[in-house]
Design an enzyme around this catalytic site. Sequence first.
Site, short mmCIF file in Angstrom:
data_model
loop_
_atom_site.label_atom_id
_atom_site.label_comp_id
_atom_site.label_asym_id
_atom_site.label_seq_id
_atom_site.Cartn_x
_atom_site.Cartn_y
_atom_site.Cartn_z
N TYR A 50 -32.21 44.11 -12.75
CA TYR A 50 -33.29 44.04 -13.93
C TYR A 50 -33.02 45.11 -15.03
CZ TYR A 50 -38.42 44.51 -16.00
OH TYR A 50 -39.24 44.51 -16.81
N ASP A 51 -32.77 46.26 -14.67
CA ASP A 51 -32.32 47.47 -15.60
C ASP A 51 -31.42 47.29 -16.44
OD1 ASP A 51 -34.19 48.47 -13.89
OD2 ASP A 51 -33.38 50.21 -13.36
P1 NAD Z 1 -44.90 37.91 -15.40
O1 NAD Z 1 -43.81 37.86 -14.25
O2 NAD Z 1 -46.18 37.71 -15.23
O3 NAD Z 1 -44.24 37.00 -16.45
C1 NAD Z 1 -43.10 36.59 -16.56
C2 NAD Z 1 -42.93 35.13 -16.85
O4 NAD Z 1 -41.57 34.70 -17.27
C3 NAD Z 1 -43.55 34.20 -15.87
O5 NAD Z 1 -44.43 33.20 -16.36
C4 NAD Z 1 -42.27 33.69 -15.20
O6 NAD Z 1 -42.74 32.34 -14.53
C5 NAD Z 1 -41.23 33.39 -16.43
N1 NAD Z 1 -40.07 33.43 -16.11
C6 NAD Z 1 -39.34 34.04 -15.25
N2 NAD Z 1 -37.97 33.54 -15.18
C7 NAD Z 1 -37.95 32.59 -16.40
C8 NAD Z 1 -36.99 31.81 -16.60
N3 NAD Z 1 -35.56 32.01 -16.25
N4 NAD Z 1 -37.29 31.03 -17.73
C9 NAD Z 1 -38.36 30.65 -17.84
N5 NAD Z 1 -39.29 31.30 -17.65
C10 NAD Z 1 -39.11 32.39 -16.71
O7 NAD Z 1 -44.44 39.54 -16.13
P2 NAD Z 1 -45.04 40.54 -17.21
O8 NAD Z 1 -45.63 41.55 -16.75
O9 NAD Z 1 -46.02 39.29 -17.96
O10 NAD Z 1 -44.01 40.65 -18.03
C11 NAD Z 1 -43.51 39.77 -19.31
C12 NAD Z 1 -42.31 40.76 -20.04
O11 NAD Z 1 -42.63 41.85 -20.41
C13 NAD Z 1 -41.06 40.38 -19.32
O12 NAD Z 1 -39.91 40.35 -19.94
C14 NAD Z 1 -40.91 41.89 -18.70
O13 NAD Z 1 -39.85 42.36 -18.37
C15 NAD Z 1 -41.73 42.58 -19.76
N6 NAD Z 1 -42.05 43.87 -19.34
C16 NAD Z 1 -43.28 43.78 -18.54
C17 NAD Z 1 -43.94 45.32 -18.18
C18 NAD Z 1 -45.17 45.32 -17.43
O14 NAD Z 1 -45.46 46.24 -17.05
N7 NAD Z 1 -45.77 44.17 -17.24
C19 NAD Z 1 -43.12 46.21 -18.35
C20 NAD Z 1 -42.01 46.26 -18.96
C21 NAD Z 1 -41.53 45.16 -19.54
#
Ligand code: NAD
Length: 334
Positions: free
Chosen positions: A148-149
């Site tokens: 991830y990182d």
């Molecule tokens: P989440 O897991 O709820 O949402 C991620 C979405 O991406 C899901 O709907 C999943 O089905 C989809 N997905 C995963 N792999 C995929 C692929 N290969 N192709 C198409 N869709 C794909 O997570 P979230 O908390 O909503 O995070 C959204 C974004 O924000 C992510 O990129 C995450 O890294 C980033 N982020 C979130 C947080 C947090 O605290 N929630 C913190 C830092 C960064």
Amino acid sequence: MQHLRKRILVTGGAGFIGSHLCERLVAEGHDVLCADNFFTGTRDNIAPLLNSPRFELMRHDVTFPLFVEVDEIYNLACPASPVHYQFDPVQTTKTSVHGAINMLGLAKRVKAKVLQASTSEVYGDPAVHPQTESYWGNVNPIGVRSCYDEGKRCAETLFFDYHRQHRLRIKVARIFNTYGPRMHPNDGRVVSNFIMQALQGLPITVYGTGGQSRSFCFVDDMVEALVRLMESGDDVTGPINLGNPHEVTMLQLAQRIIELTGSRSTIEYRPAPPDDPSRRCPDISLAREHLGWQPSTALDMGLRRTIEYFDRLLAQMEGREPVTRPKAQVVRIA
Ligand code: NAD
Ligand code: UDP
């Protein structure tokens, strides 16, 4: 505010943050295309939007190229919870890296503006506190969190190389821990875990000593920041920290959730996961300066709204009335 109607692609739009963002963009009158492979996202998250003529849902994996015509791209596709991103680490790296290449390639072809959902994890276990964007981080390149990182770090590299090499209009948001309704109840993240445990009277699982800190931003504040970043001038590329600078330890969080739910749960200590960052808190000076943004939802208020959501979810699963009294959920569909 009157907005120009745009065609906007949100990858990962069926996930936690993505579904709130899609709702906001549709409410503003834009045409929104949500592309998601449903790895962690669900149709339920975007159910209120499915009848809107302005919303289109597409099952698509961002590791494959996508040919659509859009004005803006929010690239959110990637599992965010350690449990989910460590489930298939190779796919996690592919999602970040191939996904970024595909979305940047699309942006280049159609001359779209493209925003990357990066993360505070690019700072690893930070030696600088609070974290500023100029800090390069302290990341283990071969550990269990590295998929991830390092995937997200490589995606940032790609964004800036496309910007320098192809003059692409980019926006890189370093998102810190975000929480709120529609987090997956089993995704293992701390806020959802603690609330689900408290509501069921189960022990609250604090990993390590509980002295490690995080800073939690309510999802509505995060969506506001992402939209402001996308709308900012082309000179604002980021990386820019987005998060709530109010820092709490996991033990403080556990105690507050017990109080707010009136739960009789006790605290149970479990081993700390490998490479668990010990402190995390954003310096949001840049966001304040360039976006005129800072979070406005206090932790207690955000936790209350999240508790209501999980209580309703549990009540549905258990066929009972919710214990907390939900406020009306207003979903505006333009
Ligand atoms: P989440 O897991 O709820 O949402 C991620 C979405 O991406 C899901 O709907 C999943 O089905 C989809 N997905 C995963 N792999 C995929 C692929 N290969 N192709 C198409 N869709 C794909 O997570 P979230 O908390 O909503 O995070 C959204 C974004 O924000 C992510 O990129 C995450 O890294 C980033 N982020 C979130 C947080 C947090 O605290 N929630 C913190 C830092 C960064
Ligand atoms: N954590 C915890 N109990 C849990 C889940 C997580 O104590 O049931 C801790 C975890 O060890 C970390 C913090 O809470 O220190 C935040 O974890 P999360 O998985 O939510 O996000 P991240 O580590 O990516 O910030």
